[in-house]
Write a protein that holds these residues in place. Structure first.
Motif, PDB file in Angstrom:
ATOM      1  N   ILE A1074      10.182  -3.584   2.629  1.00 52.17           N
ATOM      2  CA  ILE A1074       9.817  -4.478   3.738  1.00 52.17           C
ATOM      3  C   ILE A1074       8.306  -4.616   3.832  1.00 52.17           C
ATOM      4  CG2 ILE A1074       9.989  -4.821   6.215  1.00 52.17           C
ATOM      5  CD1 ILE A1074      12.589  -5.234   4.725  1.00 52.17           C
ATOM      6  N   GLN A1075       7.596  -3.523   3.609  1.00 49.83           N
ATOM      7  CA  GLN A1075       6.136  -3.604   3.650  1.00 49.83           C
ATOM      8  C   GLN A1075       5.594  -4.482   2.527  1.00 49.83           C
ATOM      9  OE1 GLN A1075       4.677   0.399   3.578  1.00 49.83           O
ATOM     10  NE2 GLN A1075       4.992   0.746   5.768  1.00 49.83           N
ATOM     11  N   SER A1076       6.200  -4.371   1.358  1.00 48.01           N
ATOM     12  CA  SER A1076       5.775  -5.248   0.266  1.00 48.01           C
ATOM     13  C   SER A1076       6.097  -6.695   0.582  1.00 48.01           C
ATOM     14  CB  SER A1076       6.463  -4.828  -1.039  1.00 48.01           C
ATOM     15  OG  SER A1076       6.144  -3.484  -1.367  1.00 48.01           O
ATOM     16  N   LEU A1077       7.258  -6.913   1.235  1.00 47.86           N
ATOM     17  CA  LEU A1077       7.625  -8.284   1.581  1.00 47.86           C
ATOM     18  C   LEU A1077       6.716  -8.860   2.652  1.00 47.86           C
ATOM     19  CD1 LEU A1077       9.773 -10.445   0.925  1.00 47.86           C
ATOM     20  CD2 LEU A1077      11.126  -9.556   2.822  1.00 47.86           C
ATOM     21  N   ARG A1078       6.239  -8.025   3.553  1.00 49.61           N
ATOM     22  CA  ARG A1078       5.360  -8.506   4.616  1.00 49.61           C
ATOM     23  C   ARG A1078       4.032  -9.035   4.060  1.00 49.61           C
ATOM     24  NH1 ARG A1078       5.870  -7.343   9.945  1.00 49.61           N
ATOM     25  NH2 ARG A1078       3.597  -7.209  10.134  1.00 49.61           N
ATOM     26  N   THR A1079       3.617  -8.482   2.934  1.00 46.81           N
ATOM     27  CA  THR A1079       2.358  -8.970   2.361  1.00 46.81           C
ATOM     28  C   THR A1079       2.466 -10.409   1.889  1.00 46.81           C
ATOM     29  OG1 THR A1079       2.967  -8.116   0.169  1.00 46.81           O
ATOM     30  CG2 THR A1079       1.724  -6.657   1.622  1.00 46.81           C
ATOM     31  N   LEU A1080       3.688 -10.880   1.638  1.00 45.60           N
ATOM     32  CA  LEU A1080       3.859 -12.269   1.215  1.00 45.60           C
ATOM     33  C   LEU A1080       3.593 -13.255   2.339  1.00 45.60           C
ATOM     34  CD1 LEU A1080       7.022 -11.980  -1.058  1.00 45.60           C
ATOM     35  CD2 LEU A1080       4.622 -12.041  -1.743  1.00 45.60           C
ATOM     36  N   ARG A1081       3.436 -12.748   3.578  1.00 46.01           N
ATOM     37  CA  ARG A1081       3.058 -13.656   4.657  1.00 46.01           C
ATOM     38  C   ARG A1081       1.669 -14.256   4.427  1.00 46.01           C
ATOM     39  NH1 ARG A1081       2.263 -11.608   9.523  1.00 46.01           N
ATOM     40  NH2 ARG A1081       1.808  -9.517   8.761  1.00 46.01           N
ATOM     41  N   ALA A1082       0.928 -13.659   3.497  1.00 47.24           N
ATOM     42  CA  ALA A1082      -0.383 -14.219   3.159  1.00 47.24           C
ATOM     43  C   ALA A1082      -0.274 -15.599   2.535  1.00 47.24           C
ATOM     44  CB  ALA A1082      -1.117 -13.275   2.195  1.00 47.24           C
ATOM     45  N   LEU A1083       0.935 -15.978   2.086  1.00 48.80           N
ATOM     46  CA  LEU A1083       1.115 -17.312   1.514  1.00 48.80           C
ATOM     47  C   LEU A1083       1.192 -18.399   2.576  1.00 48.80           C
ATOM     48  CD1 LEU A1083       3.810 -16.450  -1.190  1.00 48.80           C
ATOM     49  CD2 LEU A1083       1.331 -16.618  -1.493  1.00 48.80           C
ATOM     50  N   GLY A1084       1.148 -18.019   3.841  1.00 49.48           N
ATOM     51  CA  GLY A1084       1.261 -18.989   4.926  1.00 49.48           C
ATOM     52  C   GLY A1084       0.248 -20.122   4.858  1.00 49.48           C
ATOM     53  N   PRO A1085      -1.030 -19.859   4.570  1.00 51.04           N
ATOM     54  CA  PRO A1085      -1.994 -20.979   4.501  1.00 51.04           C
ATOM     55  C   PRO A1085      -1.654 -22.028   3.466  1.00 51.04           C
ATOM     56  CG  PRO A1085      -3.160 -18.887   4.689  1.00 51.04           C
ATOM     57  CD  PRO A1085      -1.711 -18.557   4.491  1.00 51.04           C
TER      58      PRO A1085
END
Length: 1713
Positions: A1074-1085
């Motif tokens: 889950i922590q690794s998946l949360r880092t993909l929120r950086a793709l939001g921009p």
């Protein structure tokens, strides 16, 4: 006269229609074919004889350029030069002088009518084909001139071997030797003989060898005298044969002979005068002479083209100097003295906390003295703080965002600047050097880091603004050099066209003449015809045999030897065996098996690593032996099947045999060199892989085509190497105690050569620092900057010539244009067999299940088509027919499936293209295009047709009940999502959500309120994006939504947010996945990419580039794989070393020789010792790939190279430069990367060329194009009116005079100079003087402002330069009078240096003074929208990667590139790091700490206030992070350069008319048209055109040029201003077609603004000239007739009256006879 109405549109239409870059690129293959054909033009001897002897043939082609040079029929082509010839030349010269004087009496002689030399008969060029071969006895003999231009001048020619023409003056050399003197004849024969040139070249090469010797032998002085004697003899021979300086073609008239003068002069000067370091100058001309004596065709032409390209760089050089000066001046006032701040240790007995407290605490008020010298204390290195492994002290600053000193230290200003004191902004010179370093991108991340540490992170804005300026300058340099290369090639193509045209004309005439003779011969008797036909057949067969023998490249005895011994056809059984083996080796599956073996062999070679187990090593050895046996068996089978002669006729078989021979030698003689040569097996894949074959062919063709440029580059490298040795070798030896002898030094030839190569690669500043410390500043700066500029220019010219050369482009064939090979046939058969087996298996399964086999008609057609396709592929390979004939044959068959097969791919491509376009577009844009007729009011079906077939209940009507409500609801949602306000709202939400991500740093856990706000905002944004997705699902339908790539991106990012929120609510947020998946929120921009059209264009261009270059990228990976495997063979396990972890220095080999010694130290409780490997190594192929990436893109490539050069053996301690030859490995890699990168740029431009339509910009939207046109094409419509007031009118005349503007520009330059002289720690007197000088300039500029505001009134603010002046004056006054007040109550003092720097904006007045500079600047400004689109995409990617880095690498251990300021702990620090990585330099320093493994990092370390433990990260994630970002930024920066080149190439060199030119035209017109009638007399046109300024000016004599303009004449012999302006503009732009619409608009505006003028022309200037000539002819005929009747007096009176009545002009007709 009112002229303002036509000005704005006039400038808009004045641009010439010039070939754009992509149009030039598109025609490269045609140009290459034309140049190749032109070089092969040659007439047969029989045709040559007919051309010289047949008068009818000569008469038919007499209009040709070359044919007109031939002498009359019956005369000799080549005639000896005799005293009689000299007398004839004298007579012709006197006749020509009389004719010239007679023409001079006339008003003018057209320049085009003047005789000019023939380009094909220039000196040192071979004779054109029309002259044939001269008799052998006439070689090396003086001959009469062949060029008509020189036939009346005292010159003669001499032909040498190869029909090379040499031209000499017939004057007496030094007034001593006549042209017929035996001594001069001998001198001429010696001079032009090939052995003499070879002797001089060998002498120069031998001399160069002696130059490279560090310690020459004692007898080298005697050899030097021999060299001087040879050079003196050469000069004497040239002077004796050519003459010294009087007349053409003498010794000094040839610039190449100036080198001989310099060689001899410097040699004798140094013999008697000691010039010190300047004595090195004798080497330069001797080495440059190699360019004149090396027998390579076109070498001097290449040098001449390089000189011309340097001239073309004048404009961009001025612009670069201007920009660099402004930036350096800005940096001077922003960062002056900041790099001297360092952390100084506070004395132990002191408790002060600031600099003032410390100095005050040690001052005794009673005695007036200090306890100790504090300045000496802070300058002492022992009192400053140093980071481990660093030479310079830690920099710091007193700002809030600057570097903070560790505890117990204070930040004070003292000591010297970093890097031996050579990196600073303390004066304008050092600031300019630092800015120049930024522009050249050398070690600039170090400069940025030091500046940010000392001045604060807010100064990053300065570097962010400097980066585009440097990009601008470099791209403009690229564009200018590209234009120069393109123009040179266009000139060659024009010459080739002329040659080919005339050659084809000659062939047509000869063929027609031959046909006429054959027709005449057929009229003879039949018996004679038969006899002649037999004789002609015999002659023809004999000619064919002779031509075949001529085409043989080897002697006849070799073919006899081949027939006897190499062609094996001994017996029937042997022939039977050969036939069976030939069938076997030509089977497609045989090639497939070989390819599989090659791939497996490559995989086994790539599997080597360190350390390996013995079992694995034995397996690799056995595999290597097996593959060697397989390839040996392949060679034996082919030798038996084809025979020796047939086997070695194929080039690939020769290459295979070499690889097999190397493999066999490696089995018995193990050597690293032989083991490395085995990598040639990978290159065998090029036989079946067209892309790899294209790369190899590209490299080979490039080296052959650019041999002249490469030779010039090598000679320049050699010159700089030997000059560097002679200048600095003694200083490096003498100062070795003052500084440690650096690794990069000029102590010997090899090291000096490596320094020059390193400078050519772009790294020069570090070696310059070492040189300045050892040898002084002035000489080192001059030398290294000269090497950098000249070397970079040569490299850039080589790169662009390689890119734009049509000869190279013509040799490259795209892979899809090649025919299928056996490998493709085998793969096609396998696919067919798999498909057939699949069909059979499915049929059996259906039979077993009891189902009937349902035959799909479409599937049947597809299978038939597939069968036909395979059959066609086989025919294409096995048949000798061309592809077009095969296709035509198949299309003519009666089976319709073949026709379907050939028509379908085009439709499939169109369908794929349409699908790709749909994927790239936003749903809103797609819906507008698809439903244009319905205006977006009706949404599409929600699901696909397959879903409706599977689930019929989903297909409900829309006319009644709930279905109608659902339909109306979808329409409502559809109308909502199509509103522009909805898009604006979504963009605003995206910006807010991206901004919220910036706060999720390591400090968020300590800020509870902010953490709550961020978490709540994340939930709200997720809900809003979820709502957006539901609305689009309902509005567009699932089918439309999930067939769009942008929607998929939104969907995946939203899924990541939903999963993260769900995990938080369920308490699983600490799970690793889950922590690794949360880092993909950086793709939001990245959501913002689809919302802006310009961004979509940039993304589409990048995606198309990646798709089109995928095959080539795979080829590049194979090339890098070869170098990686080679690196593993050479360096695996050799980068380990025993290091002292405290000092971070390696132990000397005398202390620790190997791994065992290092572990002995560790076992003896020497805890600081450790056996450690380098982070970047070649222990495996993946590690090798990473090291190669660092070598190609990072400044840390020197660390890898140093480790390789010092490496000895496995588990052996490295020794300083123990393996110097390993430098060659890296040089070969960089050269290969140069060619591969050039080919990559070719593929990118090809992709842009395929997707560009018309002349529209590639990277700009339509709105941006309209904006550019509006800004640059619309000009002020009305001039500033002159005021009526007398005083104001006088001031108006003053401020509008050119001399006033020149005076103000001079004052601006003086003001800038006064700003430049400011330095750090300057004296008080100097500060007072500079203050009063600045104050004086402010008064002067303020007076100028008052004068202009009074004279121009409200029109003052209509000029942008006036607005800049007003702002600068206001800021300067604020800086002088209100600084203290504003600093006390409003802002800090650090902002006020910017106010003083604002004065530099006055220098913008200089731009209108340089036309070329302004043209380049305007071209760059026109490309700004494209740069903005690509730059915005780059910023979004940078922003995204910064967030990702902050999420993943925030807690990494701080070492090397990661420190207190440059890290990923906060968003600000993270984006600073990514900005430095964007420049593709220094990223390896950030990657090294991320690659730590325990014990270098602690995975269990607790981070206070955070749930994250450890300071280790996943190295694979870090490598992927940086590698992907580097590749993306390189791709985007390449597109930036291409965007600027596309615009500059099209308009940078075009002669354009700007507003200043039009103003000049109208002002000049007013002087000739005082009553504003729009017309002037035709008699005044000559004076008017001569009064204009360039580029419109036509200087006198200009009568003929004005007549050829064919201007319309109005009643009264008047001409209109519109006609004159359009004609002059056409002369400038060269495209009269574009002026028609402009003429119409100008006439309409002039009629609306001025009284009507009769504008119906009655004649034209050309027609008037014809009338005058006709009148003169009639007069002469009439006069002659009257004179015959004896009435001459009456005839003369009548002729005068006729002349005046006809001409109607101020020029009588009689004068024009």
């Amino acid at each position: 006269m009112t002229t303002g109405g036509c000005r704005g549109e006039t400038a808009a239409a004045m641009k010439s229609r010039k070939l754009s870059f992509l149009e030039f690129w598109r025609s490269k293959k045609e140009r290459g074919a034309l140049l190749r054909r032109a070089n092969q033009l040659k007439l047969h001897p029989s045709q040559m004889g007919r051309l010289l002897a047949d008068s009818e043939v000569r008469a038919a082609i007499q209009n040709g350029k070359m044919a007109s040079l031939l002498p009359p029929v019956g005369t000799e082509v080549f005639r000896r030069f005799t005293p009689a010839s000299l007398g004839e030349i004298q007579e012709r010269h006197e006749a020509e002088e009389k004719e010239r004087k007679r023409r001079k009496k006339n008003k003018e002689v057209a320049e085009d009518d003047l005789p000019k030399p023939v380009g094909d008969l220039e000196e040192r060029k071979p004779l054109p084909f029309v002259f044939g071969d001269p008799p052998p006895e006439l070689l090396y003999t003086p001959l009469e001139e062949l060029d008509p231009y020189y036939q009346s001048q005292k010159t003669f020619i001499v032909l040498s071997k190869g029909n090379v023409l040499h031209r000499f003056s017939a004057e007496r050399p030094c007034y001593l030797l006549s042209p017929f003197s035996p001594l001069r004849t001998v001198a001429i024969k010696i001079l032009i003989h090939s052995f003499f040139s070879l002797f001089i070249m060998m002498t120069l090469l031998t001399n160069c060898v002696f130059m490279t010797m560090s310690d020459p032998p004692a007898w080298s002085g005697i050899v030097e005298y021999v060299f001087i004697a040879v050079y003196t003899f050469e000069t004497i021979v040239k002077v004796a044969s050519r003459g010294f300086c009087v007349g053409k073609f003498t010794f000094l008239r040839d610039p190449w002979n100036w080198l001989d003068v310099m060689v001899v002069t410097t040699a004798y000067l140094i013999m008697f005068v000691n010039l010190g370091k300047l004595s090195v100058l004798w080497m330069v001309p001797r080495t440059l002479k190699l360019l004149a004596v090396i027998p390579v065709s076109g070498l001097k032409t290449t040098v001449r083209a390089l000189v011309q390209s340097v001239k073309r760089l004048a404009g961009v050089t001025v612009l670069a100097a201007l920009c660099l000066s402004v930036i350096a001046l800005t940096a001077l006032h922003l960062f002056m003295g900041s790099l001297k701040h360092r952390c100084v240790m506070i004395p132990l007995h002191s408790n002060q906390t600031s600099y003032e407290d410390v100095t005050y605490g040690y001052y005794d008020n009673k005695t007036g003295s200090s306890v100790f010298d504090f300045n000496e204390y802070i300058n002492n290195q022992n009192s400053t703080y140093f980071l481990p492994g660093q030479v310079d002290a830690l920099l710091c600053g007193n700002g809030s965002d600057a570097e903070v000193c560790p505890e117990g230290h204070l930040c004070v200003k003292g000591g010297r600047n970093p890097n031996y004191g050579f990196t600073s902004y303390d004066s304008f010179g050092w600031s300019l050097l630092s800015v120049f370093r930024l522009m050249t991108q050398d070690f600039r991340e170090n400069l940025v880091q030091m500046t940010l540490q000392a001045a604060g992170k807010r100064c990053l804005i300065f570097f962010v603004l400097v980066f585009p300026v440097c990009l601008c300058l470099l791209s403009l340099v690229l564009a200018v050099v590209a234009m120069a290369s393109g123009e040179q090639e266009e000139a060659d193509v024009a010459e080739a066209k002329q040659k080919e045209k005339e050659f084809s004309q000659i062939l047509k005439v000869l063929k027609r003449r031959e046909e006429e003779e054959q027709a005449a011969s057929r009229a003879a008797l039949s018996e004679e015809q038969e006899g002649e036909s037999r004789q002609s057949q015999e002659r023809r067969s004999t000619a064919v045999e002779e031509s075949e023998e001529d085409q043989r490249t080897c002697p006849l005895c070799w073919f006899v030897f081949a027939d006897l011994l190499l062609k094996w056809n001994c017996c029937g059984y042997w022939r039977w065996l050969k036939q069976r083996l030939y069938t076997f080796i030509t089977n497609p599956f045989f090639d497939l098996g070989i390819v599989v073996c090659l791939v497996l062999n490559t995989v086994f070679m790539a599997a080597e690593h360190y350390p390996m187990t013995e079992g694995f090593y034995w397996q690799l050895t056995v595999a290597h032996l097996v593959f060697t046996v397989i390839f040996l068996a392949e060679m034996i089978l082919k030798l038996v099947a084809l025979g020796l002669y047939g086997y070695f006729q194929v080039g690939w078989n020769v290459f295979d045999s070499i690889v097999v021979a190397v493999s066999l030698q490696e089995l018995f003689l193990f050597s690293y060199l032989l083991n490395t040569l085995l990598l040639m097996r990978v290159l065998r894949l090029a036989r079946w892989w067209p892309s790899l074959r294209m790369l190899l062919k590209f490299i080979w063709t490039s080296v052959k085509a650019l041999r002249n440029l490469i030779l010039v580059l090598l000679i320049m490298v050699f010159i700089f190497t030997i000059v560097g040795i002679q200048l600095f070798r003694k200083d490096y030896r003498d100062n070795v105690c003052h500084i440690a002898l650096p690794r990069w030094q000029m102590n010997d030839f090899f090291h000096a050569f490596l320094i020059i190569v390193r400078i050519l690669f772009g790294e020069w500043i570090e070696t310059t620092w070492d040189c300045m410390e050892a040898s002084g500043q002035t000489m080192c700066l001059i030398f290294f900057i000269m090497v950098l500029v000249i070397g970079k220019l040569l490299i850039l010219t080589l790169f662009l010539t390689l890119l734009l050369s049509s000869v190279i482009s013509d040799s490259l064939v795209a892979p899809d244009e090649k025919e299928n090979n056996n490998l493709q046939i085998a793969i096609g058969l396998i696919k067919k067999a798999v498909a057939w087996n699949k069909t059979c298996i499915l049929g059996c399964i259906r039979t077993l299940q009891g189902k009937k086999d349902h035959v799909n008609p479409d599937h049947r057609v597809d299978s038939m088509e597939e069968n036909r396709k395979v059959y066609v592929d086989l025919n294409l390979v096995t048949s000798d027919q061309p592809v077009s004939e095969v296709k035509a044959h198949i299309e003519s068959q009666r089976v319709p499936t073949a026709e379907i097969e050939f028509n379908r791919p085009e439709n499939e491509d169109e369908q794929k293209k349409q699908q790709c376009d749909d994927v790239q577009k936003h749903p809103k844009v797609q819906q507008d295009e698809d439903d244009e007729a319905r205006k977006g009011s009706i949404p599409e079906d929600c699901c696909s047709d397959k879903c409706y077939r599977c689930c019929p209940f989903l297909d409900v009507g829309t006319s009644q009940g709930s279905a109608r409500v659902w339909s109306n609801f979808r329409r409502a949602c559809f109308s909502i999502v199509q509103q522009k306000y909805f898009e604006i709202l979504i963009i605003f939400i995206i910006l807010l959500s991206s901004g919220a991500l910036m706060f999720e740093d390591i400090h968020l856990q300590h800020r509870r309120v902010l953490k709550t706000v961020v978490e709540t905002a994340d939930q709200v944004f997720t809900f809003l994006f979820l709502l957006e997705m539901f609305l689009k699902w309902i509005a567009f339908g699932l089918k439309k939504y999930f067939t769009n790539a942008w929607c998929w991106l939104d969907f995946l990012i939203l899924d990541v947010s939903l999963v993260s929120l769900t995990a938080d609510m369920l308490g699983f947020s600490q799970v690793g996945a889950i922590q690794s998946l949360r880092t993909l929120r950086a793709l939001g921009p990245l959501r913002a990419l689809s919302r802006f059209r310009g961004l979509r264009l940039a993304v589409e261009a990048v995606v198309r580039t990646v798709c089109s270059t995928w095959n080539m990228l795979l080829v590049f990976m194979v090339v890098w794989l070869i170098f990686s495997i080679m690196g593993v063979d050479l360096f695996a396990g050799r980068f380990y070393h025993c290091v002292n972890e405290t000092s971070e220095e390696s132990f000397s080999p005398s202390v620790v020789d190997n791994k065992t010694d290092c572990f002995s130290l560790i076992n003896d409780n020497y805890t600081e010792a450790r056996w450690k490997n380098a982070k970047f190594n070649f222990d495996s192929v993946p590690s090798g790939f990473l090291s190669l990436l660092v070598l190609a893109t990072s400044t840390l490539w020197t660390d890898i190279m140093n480790a390789a050069v010092d490496a000895r053996e496995v588990d052996i301690q490295p020794e300083y430069e123990a393996n110097l030859q390993m430098y060659l490995f890296y040089i070969c890699f960089i050269i290969t990367t140069f060619f591969t990168f050039n080919l990559f740029i070719r593929v990118v431009i090809d992709n842009l060329q395929r997707h560009k339509s018309g002349r529209k910009p590639v990277f700009m939207t339509e709105e941006q194009q309209k904006t550019v046109k509006k800004l640059f094409l619309e000009k002020p419509q009305h001039p500033v009116p002159r005021p009526q007031n007398r005083c104001q009118s006088l001031l108006f005349d003053l401020v509008t005079r050119p001399c006033f503007e020149v005076f103000m520009v001079v004052l601006i330059c003086l003001n800038v100079v006064t700003l430049m002289v400011e330095t750090d720690e300057q004296s008080l007197e100097k500060e007072v003087i500079l203050f009063f000088i600045h104050f004086t300039f402010i008064i002067i500029f303020f007076i100028e402002f008052l004068l202009k505001i009074i004279a121009l009134r409200q029109h003052y603010f209509k000029d942008s330069f006036n607005i800049i002046d007003f702002v600068v004056i206001t800021v300067s006054i604020v800086d002088i009078f209100l600084t203290d007040l504003l600093e006390k109550f409003f802002v800090a003092s650090t902002l006020f240096p910017l106010l003083r720097v604002a004065r530099v904006a006055r220098i913008l007045h200089l731009i209108p003074c340089a036309r070329g500079t302004r043209t380049l600047l305007v071209a760059f400004l026109k490309s700004l929208p494209a740069l903005f689109n690509i730059g915005l995409l780059l910023f979004i990617i940078m922003f995204t990667f910064s967030i990702f880095g902050m999420f993943n690498f925030a807690y990494v251990k701080k070492e090397e590139g990661i420190d207190n300021m440059f890290n990923f702990e906060t968003f600000g620090n993270s984006i600073v790091c990514m900005f430095m990585v964007t420049t593709s330099s220094g990223w390896a320093g950030l990657l090294r700490p991320l690659m730590n493994f325990p014990p270098d990092c602690d995975p269990n370390m607790e981070n206070p206030g955070s749930t994250v433990t450890g300071d280790c990260v996943n190295p694979l994630v870090a490598i992927g992070f940086f590698a992907s970002y580097i590749l993306l930024t390189i791709l985007l920066v390449v597109h930036m350069y291409i965007a600027v080149i596309l615009e500059t190439f099209s308009s940078g060199d075009a002669e354009t008319l700007c507003e200043d030119d039009l103003q000049m035209f109208y002002k000049t017109w007013r002087r000739f048209d005082s009553d504003a009638s729009q017309c002037i007399q035709y008699s005044e046109l000559s004076d008017f055109c001569d009064s204009l300024q360039d580029p419109l000016r036509i200087p006198k004599p200009n009568t003929i040029r004005l007549i050829h303009m064919d201007l319309p004449l109005l009643p009264g012999d008047k001409i209109h201003c519109v006609d004159v302006l359009l004609a002059l503009a056409t002369q400038v732009s060269g495209d009269p077609g574009e002026m028609d619409s402009l003429k119409t608009r100008m006439e309409e505006q002039l009629k609306a603004n001025t009284p009507k003028v009769s504008y119906e022309p009655i004649s034209s200037t050309l027609q008037r000239k014809q009338e005058e000539v006709a009148a003169s002819v009639i007069q002469r005929a009439y006069r002659k007739r009257l004179l015959q009747h004896g009435d001459a007096k009456e005839t003369a009176l009548e002729s005068v009256g006729v002349s005046g009545g006809v001409s109607g002009s101020s020029h009588p007709g009689g004068a024009l006879e």
